[in-house]
Design a protein around this motif. Structure first.
Motif, PDB file in Angstrom:
ATOM      1  N   GLY A 119      -8.829  10.116 -11.875  1.00  0.00           N
ATOM      2  CA  GLY A 119      -7.997   9.336 -12.793  1.00  0.00           C
ATOM      3  C   GLY A 119      -8.143   7.839 -12.636  1.00  0.00           C
ATOM      4  N   GLY A 120      -8.648   7.406 -11.490  1.00  0.00           N
ATOM      5  CA  GLY A 120      -8.821   5.969 -11.244  1.00  0.00           C
ATOM      6  C   GLY A 120      -7.508   5.199 -11.168  1.00  0.00           C
ATOM      7  N   ALA A 121      -6.395   5.890 -10.950  1.00  0.00           N
ATOM      8  CA  ALA A 121      -5.111   5.184 -10.904  1.00  0.00           C
ATOM      9  C   ALA A 121      -4.778   4.770  -9.468  1.00  0.00           C
ATOM     10  CB  ALA A 121      -3.998   6.069 -11.451  1.00  0.00           C
ATOM     11  N   GLN A 122      -4.435   3.500  -9.317  1.00  0.00           N
ATOM     12  CA  GLN A 122      -3.955   3.018  -8.027  1.00  0.00           C
ATOM     13  C   GLN A 122      -2.450   3.243  -7.962  1.00  0.00           C
ATOM     14  OE1 GLN A 122      -6.048   1.943  -5.632  1.00  0.00           O
ATOM     15  NE2 GLN A 122      -7.630   2.475  -7.133  1.00  0.00           N
ATOM     16  N   LEU A 123      -1.910   3.060  -6.769  1.00  0.00           N
ATOM     17  CA  LEU A 123      -0.455   3.117  -6.587  1.00  0.00           C
ATOM     18  C   LEU A 123       0.174   2.031  -7.466  1.00  0.00           C
ATOM     19  CD1 LEU A 123       1.577   4.618  -4.741  1.00  0.00           C
ATOM     20  CD2 LEU A 123       1.401   2.713  -3.156  1.00  0.00           C
TER      21      LEU A 123
ATOM     22  N   ASP B 121       1.940   7.918  -7.897  1.00  0.00           N
ATOM     23  CA  ASP B 121       3.081   7.226  -7.280  1.00  0.00           C
ATOM     24  C   ASP B 121       4.038   8.181  -6.561  1.00  0.00           C
ATOM     25  OD1 ASP B 121       2.105   4.808  -8.191  1.00  0.00           O
ATOM     26  OD2 ASP B 121       3.128   5.009 -10.118  1.00  0.00           O
ATOM     27  N   ALA B 122       4.030   9.454  -6.941  1.00  0.00           N
ATOM     28  CA  ALA B 122       4.819  10.453  -6.200  1.00  0.00           C
ATOM     29  C   ALA B 122       3.972  11.040  -5.077  1.00  0.00           C
ATOM     30  CB  ALA B 122       5.271  11.566  -7.143  1.00  0.00           C
ATOM     31  N   LEU B 123       2.698  11.224  -5.392  1.00  0.00           N
ATOM     32  CA  LEU B 123       1.792  11.913  -4.479  1.00  0.00           C
ATOM     33  C   LEU B 123       1.450  11.083  -3.234  1.00  0.00           C
ATOM     34  CD1 LEU B 123       0.478  14.632  -4.823  1.00  0.00           C
ATOM     35  CD2 LEU B 123      -1.422  13.510  -6.002  1.00  0.00           C
ATOM     36  N   THR B 124       1.227   9.787  -3.428  1.00  0.00           N
ATOM     37  CA  THR B 124       0.786   8.955  -2.297  1.00  0.00           C
ATOM     38  C   THR B 124       1.823   8.926  -1.171  1.00  0.00           C
ATOM     39  OG1 THR B 124      -0.548   7.649  -3.797  1.00  0.00           O
ATOM     40  CG2 THR B 124      -0.087   6.663  -1.651  1.00  0.00           C
TER      41      THR B 124
ATOM     42  N   VAL C 161       9.041   9.076  -7.525  1.00  0.00           N
ATOM     43  CA  VAL C 161       9.403   9.304  -8.932  1.00  0.00           C
ATOM     44  C   VAL C 161      10.338   8.188  -9.409  1.00  0.00           C
ATOM     45  CG1 VAL C 161      10.670  10.831 -10.501  1.00  0.00           C
ATOM     46  CG2 VAL C 161       9.078  11.809  -8.849  1.00  0.00           C
ATOM     47  N   GLU C 162      11.338   7.864  -8.596  1.00  0.00           N
ATOM     48  CA  GLU C 162      12.296   6.797  -8.960  1.00  0.00           C
ATOM     49  C   GLU C 162      11.567   5.462  -9.117  1.00  0.00           C
ATOM     50  OE1 GLU C 162      15.072   7.074  -5.732  1.00  0.00           O
ATOM     51  OE2 GLU C 162      15.758   9.040  -6.417  1.00  0.00           O
ATOM     52  N   TYR C 163      10.582   5.268  -8.263  1.00  0.00           N
ATOM     53  CA  TYR C 163       9.814   4.011  -8.249  1.00  0.00           C
ATOM     54  C   TYR C 163       9.003   3.832  -9.533  1.00  0.00           C
ATOM     55  CZ  TYR C 163       5.674   1.341  -6.501  1.00  0.00           C
ATOM     56  OH  TYR C 163       4.617   0.493  -6.335  1.00  0.00           O
TER      57      TYR C 163
ATOM     58  N   ARG D 138       5.267  -0.826 -15.211  1.00  0.00           N
ATOM     59  CA  ARG D 138       4.523  -0.828 -16.480  1.00  0.00           C
ATOM     60  C   ARG D 138       3.298   0.065 -16.302  1.00  0.00           C
ATOM     61  NH1 ARG D 138       1.605  -5.985 -19.522  1.00  0.00           N
ATOM     62  NH2 ARG D 138       0.248  -4.674 -20.770  1.00  0.00           N
ATOM     63  N   ALA D 139       3.130   1.025 -17.222  1.00  0.00           N
ATOM     64  CA  ALA D 139       2.025   1.985 -17.090  1.00  0.00           C
ATOM     65  C   ALA D 139       0.675   1.294 -17.250  1.00  0.00           C
ATOM     66  CB  ALA D 139       2.165   3.096 -18.122  1.00  0.00           C
ATOM     67  N   GLN D 140      -0.249   1.646 -16.373  1.00  0.00           N
ATOM     68  CA  GLN D 140      -1.596   1.068 -16.462  1.00  0.00           C
ATOM     69  C   GLN D 140      -2.670   2.115 -16.686  1.00  0.00           C
ATOM     70  OE1 GLN D 140      -1.957  -1.423 -12.908  1.00  0.00           O
ATOM     71  NE2 GLN D 140       0.145  -2.044 -13.312  1.00  0.00           N
ATOM     72  N   LYS D 141      -2.262   3.396 -16.706  1.00  0.00           N
ATOM     73  CA  LYS D 141      -3.237   4.480 -16.927  1.00  0.00           C
ATOM     74  C   LYS D 141      -2.629   5.510 -17.880  1.00  0.00           C
ATOM     75  CE  LYS D 141      -6.729   3.430 -14.325  1.00  0.00           C
ATOM     76  NZ  LYS D 141      -8.074   3.267 -14.878  1.00  0.00           N
ATOM     77  N   GLY D 142      -3.496   6.286 -18.513  1.00  0.00           N
ATOM     78  CA  GLY D 142      -3.019   7.364 -19.382  1.00  0.00           C
ATOM     79  C   GLY D 142      -2.400   6.841 -20.670  1.00  0.00           C
TER      80      GLY D 142
END
Ligand code: ADP
Ligand code: MG
Length: 241
Positions: free
Chosen positions: A121-125, A132-135, A167-169, A174-178
């Motif tokens: 996905g190339g998404a950073q934290l 953001d939940a997984l990391t 999840v709360e975080y 602001r979304a940067q992926k998807g």
């Protein structure tokens, strides 16, 4: 460590539990996705995990093969961004289970899964995605086992609590992926659906692990936050309450 038959039964039960939970949360996840996406996340995952649960039922394969099959089924049934991210990453990470599902290989699996989600996905934290939940969940799990030497169930309960914080975080980000990134600043203030489903899945895995692991720890998957207080402090609190 539990034997292979028990590992297999736990994997099948976990897939069924996740399928049931996705079914139950279908409209919730769809509502989250309708705010910043295209309203398909709930139905995507409910359909995918039901097919995965059916695919592994009565399957006598090794744990590695079972988990791989779950990934392959998700890829073919889920679609969208979540299909390859969930399915492809589970499929690749299944290789870490070559010698079965143990505490050590579960850490390897978690790390490999996160790495694959980020590769694909190339998404950073901080990009407002499942990452953001997984990391925090994967880092908490690894540290709890390898540094703090906690029992696997306690470690997984802490990891699930970390996913909840993740999840709360996502809400103020602001979304940067998807798809959500197409909204730019309008994505701010909404909870990410993929981070939310990741946390729900972990809650189910925790409950099933609690049933199958020979571990004395008592966990409550619905409120996995570990109390900060020591048992003595908690007792004092109860007395004064
Ligand atoms: P689609 O966006 O194609 O409709 P879904 O609605 O099933 O797919 O899944 C959306 C979720 O996928 C998002 O909430 C986000 O968590 C996750 N997601 C989207 N793009 C990425 C990405 N590049 N990296 C990680 N996760 C992503
Ligand atoms: Mg969607």
């Amino acid at each position: 460590m539990v034997d292979e038959t028990t590992q297999r039964a736990a994997i099948v039960a976990a897939t069924r539990a996740v399928a049931d939970r996705m079914e139950a949360e279908k409209s919730h996840l769809t509502d989250l996705d309708s705010a910043i996406g295209d309203a398909d996340h709930g139905s995507n995952l409910a359909r995918g995990f039901r097919a995965a649960a059916d695919a592994v039922e009565d399957d006598e394969s090794t744990p590695e093969e079972l988990v791989k099959k779950i990934g392959v089924t998700l890829i073919s049934k889920v679609g969208g961004a979540a299909g390859p991210l969930y399915g492809g990453s589970i499929m690749s990470a299944s290789q870490t289970l070559e010698n079965g599902l143990t505490t050590d290989t579960s850490v390897d699996f978690a790390e490999a899964y996160l790495e694959k989600v980020q590769d694909r996905g190339g998404a950073q934290l901080g990009a407002k995605t499942m990452v953001d939940a997984l990391t925090p969940a994967v880092h908490t799990y690894k540290k709890s086992i390898e540094v703090d030497d906690l029992p696997p169930l306690t470690a997984f309960a802490k990891a699930t609590a970390a996913a909840e914080h993740g999840v709360e975080y996502t809400v103020p980000l602001r979304a940067q992926k998807g798809r959500a990134s197409f909204l730019g600043w309008r994505s701010v203030g909404h909870q990410d659906p993929g981070a939310t489903s990741t946390w729900f899945i972990m809650q189910e895995l925790l409950e099933v692990a609690d049933e199958y692991l020979e571990d004395e720890t008592d966990v409550d998957a619905r409120s996995p936050t570990i109390p900060e207080e020591t048992p003595d402090e908690l007792e004092d609190k109860e007395e004064t309450a």
